[in-house]
Write a protein that holds these residues in place. Structure first.
Motif, PDB file in Angstrom:
ATOM      1  N   PRO A 209       0.811  -1.227   0.000  1.00 24.57           N
ATOM      2  CA  PRO A 209       0.000   0.000   0.000  1.00 24.57           C
ATOM      3  C   PRO A 209       0.835   1.263   0.000  1.00 24.57           C
ATOM      4  O   PRO A 209       0.354   2.326  -0.388  1.00 24.57           O
ATOM      5  N   ASP A 210       2.116   1.166   0.361  1.00 24.13           N
ATOM      6  CA  ASP A 210       2.952   2.366   0.364  1.00 24.13           C
ATOM      7  C   ASP A 210       3.577   2.634  -1.001  1.00 24.13           C
ATOM      8  O   ASP A 210       4.345   3.599  -1.166  1.00 24.13           O
TER       9      ASP A 210
ATOM     10  N   LEU B  17      -1.287   2.965 -15.994  1.00 26.71           N
ATOM     11  CA  LEU B  17      -2.599   2.900 -15.356  1.00 26.71           C
ATOM     12  C   LEU B  17      -2.572   3.761 -14.094  1.00 26.71           C
ATOM     13  O   LEU B  17      -1.594   3.735 -13.341  1.00 26.71           O
ATOM     14  N   VAL B  18      -3.589   4.521 -13.887  1.00 23.71           N
ATOM     15  CA  VAL B  18      -3.707   5.385 -12.704  1.00 23.71           C
ATOM     16  C   VAL B  18      -4.558   4.676 -11.666  1.00 23.71           C
ATOM     17  O   VAL B  18      -5.627   4.155 -11.979  1.00 23.71           O
ATOM     18  N   MET B  19      -4.021   4.649 -10.402  1.00 21.98           N
ATOM     19  CA  MET B  19      -4.769   4.045  -9.284  1.00 21.98           C
ATOM     20  C   MET B  19      -4.769   4.997  -8.089  1.00 21.98           C
ATOM     21  O   MET B  19      -3.936   5.897  -7.997  1.00 21.98           O
ATOM     22  N   THR B  20      -5.697   4.790  -7.208  1.00 24.61           N
ATOM     23  CA  THR B  20      -5.772   5.604  -5.980  1.00 24.61           C
ATOM     24  C   THR B  20      -4.796   5.066  -4.951  1.00 24.61           C
ATOM     25  O   THR B  20      -4.688   3.847  -4.762  1.00 24.61           O
ATOM     26  N   ASN B  21      -4.055   5.953  -4.338  1.00 20.21           N
ATOM     27  CA  ASN B  21      -3.115   5.569  -3.281  1.00 20.21           C
ATOM     28  C   ASN B  21      -3.920   5.088  -2.082  1.00 20.21           C
ATOM     29  O   ASN B  21      -4.724   5.843  -1.496  1.00 20.21           O
ATOM     30  N   THR B  22      -3.751   3.780  -1.718  1.00 20.10           N
ATOM     31  CA  THR B  22      -4.548   3.221  -0.624  1.00 20.10           C
ATOM     32  C   THR B  22      -4.219   3.856   0.721  1.00 20.10           C
ATOM     33  O   THR B  22      -5.049   3.870   1.643  1.00 20.10           O
TER      34      THR B  22
ATOM     35  N   ASP C 255      -4.402  10.985  -2.920  1.00 16.70           N
ATOM     36  CA  ASP C 255      -3.258  10.888  -3.812  1.00 16.70           C
ATOM     37  C   ASP C 255      -3.529   9.834  -4.884  1.00 16.70           C
ATOM     38  O   ASP C 255      -4.337   8.920  -4.670  1.00 16.70           O
ATOM     39  N   GLN C 256      -2.854  10.003  -6.011  1.00 20.64           N
ATOM     40  CA  GLN C 256      -2.967   9.047  -7.113  1.00 20.64           C
ATOM     41  C   GLN C 256      -1.585   8.547  -7.483  1.00 20.64           C
ATOM     42  O   GLN C 256      -0.600   9.302  -7.429  1.00 20.64           O
ATOM     43  N   LEU C 257      -1.561   7.279  -7.854  1.00 18.86           N
ATOM     44  CA  LEU C 257      -0.313   6.666  -8.296  1.00 18.86           C
ATOM     45  C   LEU C 257      -0.413   6.310  -9.784  1.00 18.86           C
ATOM     46  O   LEU C 257      -1.439   5.788 -10.246  1.00 18.86           O
TER      47      LEU C 257
END
Length: 475
Positions: free
Chosen positions: A69-70, A140-145, A150-152
């Motif tokens: 998750p980090d 691919l864009v994902m949400t920072n858990t 933040d987006q990753l």
């Protein structure tokens, strides 16, 4: 000579030319088909590898969502993502807030890939270059858990080596099959050409078996492709038949016409040899001289008739002639002979030009025979008139005398070879008017025989009028 002997002599081979003409396009088709196969295989390999690249990207995203998750990636996972036997693959993770997190920082994210808000589930495929090497990347864009605000951005890139290698493998696998197919096609073409050319064998045997037969080959059982050739040969045969018939007719005519004077020559030569009387010898020699003149005239007329019977025109045979100028000149050349024969020879014609496409020498032969005919049969003290007139699109050349003429029953036969009007004692060969008629036909004209206004013979030669010469422009 057989086919192989002709080839050894350096003759061109239709079979070889056909096969060469077909082999070059077939070889070009093989090359073109190989290119199509290669690019088709490359498209297919790109599609398969793009699917695999997307799966790797989704796998990395899922792993980061559940196990990291980090945003950190374990060394084992990083090794698997970047492993390439002959090159180097790349991956990178960038945060919208913190920038580079994991992977290789040289793999920069594309511009404006982060959405303004929310999460994008659609991965993006694009081409990228790193250290002058072309790569294919998926992002691919994902949400920072750990930080929902933040987006990753997760990116995986791989080299194009495997794609091109697989396309080449498919090409190399297809080339033997295509080459074999080309060879089979070439053998089939060779057999087809060989079988097709064998259709000429019966025609060759048919022509070769002829000795003196010049009959037309005809169109039966002749392939359509060589019909123009066989028809050209038939035309040649036709011209040869005409020439041979002309020669045979000349020989027959010469034998027919020269038999009598030659027999007379022999009789009078024997009479002169057997007699010692000077008067008898002189009389025999006079007869021999007249018979020689007759034979000479007959042979000349036979040659003239043979030339006149050649009806085919060749380039340069004709020229544009003004009969209003030519005919008076030709008539003037015969005035002296007419005076000696006590015949009044005159000319009547228009002052304007009358043009035809003709041959001056043949026209002179025609007019000389007409005038000779009048001088011979019209009689002393008679009149003969040569006239010219235009009749619509035709020009009429007429020669008329006031002699005894020809009975109407025999007019239609004038112009036949060796025909002489019964009852005429004047010596002749019967070829003069035949020559006139043939020369008229050579000029695409016709001859007409009729009784003149004063009871004599009138012969009319009708010519098609020619095109007037174009005036050349000048300053």
């Amino acid at each position: 000579m057989n086919h192989r002997t002709l080839l050894r002599e350096g003759r061109q081979s239709l079979r070889k030319r056909l096969l060469t003409t077909l082999l070059v396009p077939l070889t070009g088709l093989l090359i073109f088909n190989s290119l199509i196969t290669y690019f088709g295989a490359l498209i297919y390999a790109n599609h398969v590898h793009d699917e695999s690249l997307l799966n790797d990207t989704l796998t990395l995203v899922q792993m980061m969502a559940t196990e990291s998750p980090d945003g950190r990636v374990s060394p084992q996972a990083q090794f698997l993502l970047e492993y390439e036997p002959d090159g180097h693959n790349y991956f990178s993770v960038f945060s919208a807030k913190h920038g580079f997190i994991a992977g290789n920082p040289v793999l920069q994210p594309p511009d404006k890939l982060f959405p303004d808000s929310g999460q994008s589930d659609d991965p993006r495929l694009y081409d990228v270059q790193i250290e002058k090497r072309a790569l294919r990347a998926a992002s691919l864009v994902m949400t920072n858990t750990r930080d929902p605000s933040d987006q990753l951005l997760v990116t995986v890139a791989e080299t194009l080596r495997d794609r091109h290698q697989e396309a080449r493998q498919i090409l190399f696998l297809s080339i033997p099959a295509q080459t074999l197919l080309l060879l089979v096609a070439f053998v089939m073409v060779w057999l087809g050409v060989r079988k097709g050319l064998r259709q000429l064998d019966p025609l060759t045997i048919q022509i070769a078996s002829r000795e003196h037969d010049l009959a037309p080959i005809g169109d039966e059982n002749v392939p359509v492709e060589i019909l123009p050739l066989t028809r050209t040969i038939d035309g040649l045969f036709g011209r040869l038949r005409s020439m041979l018939a002309l020669h045979e007719r000349f020989i027959a005519d010469a034998a027919h016409q020269l038999r009598t004077p030659l027999a007379g020559l022999r009789v009078h030569a024997e009479r002169a040899q057997a007699s010692s009387d000077p008067e008898t010898i002189r009389d025999a020699l006079n007869h021999i001289e007249r018979l020689i003149q007759r034979a000479n005239r007959t042979s000349s007329q036979l040659l003239a008739l043979t030339r006149a019977q050649t009806t085919e025109h060749e380039a340069g045979d004709t020229e544009l002639l003004n009969l209003a100028t030519v005919i008076p000149e030709l008539v003037g050349q015969r005035v002296h002979e007419a005076l000696v024969a006590d015949v009044d020879l005159g000319y009547e014609g228009p002052s304007g030009p009358l043009w035809i496409d003709g041959d001056r020498h043949r026209l002179q032969e025609l007019l000389d025979n007409l005038i000779d005919n009048g001088l011979r049969y019209a009689g002393r003290g008679s009149m003969m008139t040569v006239s010219l007139a235009q009749e619509g699109n035709e020009i009429c050349l007429a020669v008329e005398d006031n002699g005894p003429g020809v009975p109407p029953a025999w007019l239609e036969r004038l112009g036949e070879r060796f025909f002489r009007v019964p009852g005429i004692e004047e010596a002749g060969s019967g070829l003069g008017l035949a020559i006139v008629q043939r020369i008229a036909e050579w000029h695409d004209g016709r001859a007409r025989y009729m009784t003149g206004n004063e009871g004599g013979l009138r012969v009319e030669i009708v010519f098609p009028i020619g095109q007037k010469p174009q005036k050349s422009g000048g300053a």
